[in-house]
Design a protein around this motif. Structure first.
Motif: not given
Length: 208
Positions: A58-73
């Motif tokens: 929905l919003d690919s420009g928010q770095p904390h979204y990626y960090r949260a998903l990567a940390a979960l993985y």
């Protein structure tokens, strides 16, 4: 049991308004992300991953979204997926001033993941990216980069790695010991001093 029910209530209380938020507007990325956090706290990892992914779409420009998903993985030992998400984030997030700290942290994570794969070239690339994005809002990044260089020096005895380690650890110590962050990073400051002294460099005197 009563205790398990009471423990779940905070999650339920947060889940309801966020679920309602997404029903009202399925395109609200922040609602998807915050609901993902709720599901992660409730130990519903798969649901959390799906919601974080939805937020990114929905919003690919928010770095904390990626960090949260990567940390979960990473928690679930899915290093390849974690790396894929972070690489995607580095490509999509605009390198604006407000994103520098998050991009620096993402770069450090990518350097660590690359090192685990024994890809020295990729690790070096991401360390350089971390330095390029480093700002005073993320002093721990200087420590993390310096510690990685120190570890690489111990393995290779490459003097350039030692110089880089001393430079970054010195930046970290000077920026934290002279400010309010000294208590927050007490352990890292102590370890930095040990590493610097072992390599023939003195740490600055500690504030009193």
């Amino acid at each position: 049991s009563d205790s398990s029910e009471s423990a779940s209530k905070p999650y339920e209380a947060a889940r309801e308004p966020l679920t309602h938020c997404l029903k009202l507007d399925p395109k609200l990325a922040d609602c998807a992300f915050l609901l993902g956090e709720v599901e992660e706290w409730a130990e519903h990892a798969q649901v959390a991953a799906e919601l974080y992914t939805r937020a990114i779409r929905l919003d690919s420009g928010q770095p904390h979204y990626y960090r949260a998903l990567a940390a979960l993985y990473r928690v679930f030992k899915q290093a390849n997926e974690s790396e894929r998400v972070l690489v995607e984030g580095m490509a999509r997030v605009q390198p604006s001033l407000r994103h520098h700290a998050a991009l620096a942290r993402m770069s450090v994570s990518l350097a660590q993941l690359s090192a685990v794969r024994h890809d020295a070239q990729a690790s070096q690339h991401w360390l350089e990216q971390a330095e390029a994005n480093f700002d005073e809002g993320a002093p721990e990044v200087a420590y993390q980069i310096g510690a990685i260089y120190a570890s690489e020096y111990e393995a290779s005895r490459d003097s350039s790695k030692q110089q880089a380690a001393l430079r970054l650890l010195s930046v970290f110590v000077k920026r934290t010991w002279r400010g309010a962050d000294v208590a927050k990073f007490k352990e890292e400051c102590a370890l930095s001093s040990i590493m610097m002294q072992a390599r023939g460099s003195d740490a600055p005197p500690r504030r009193t």
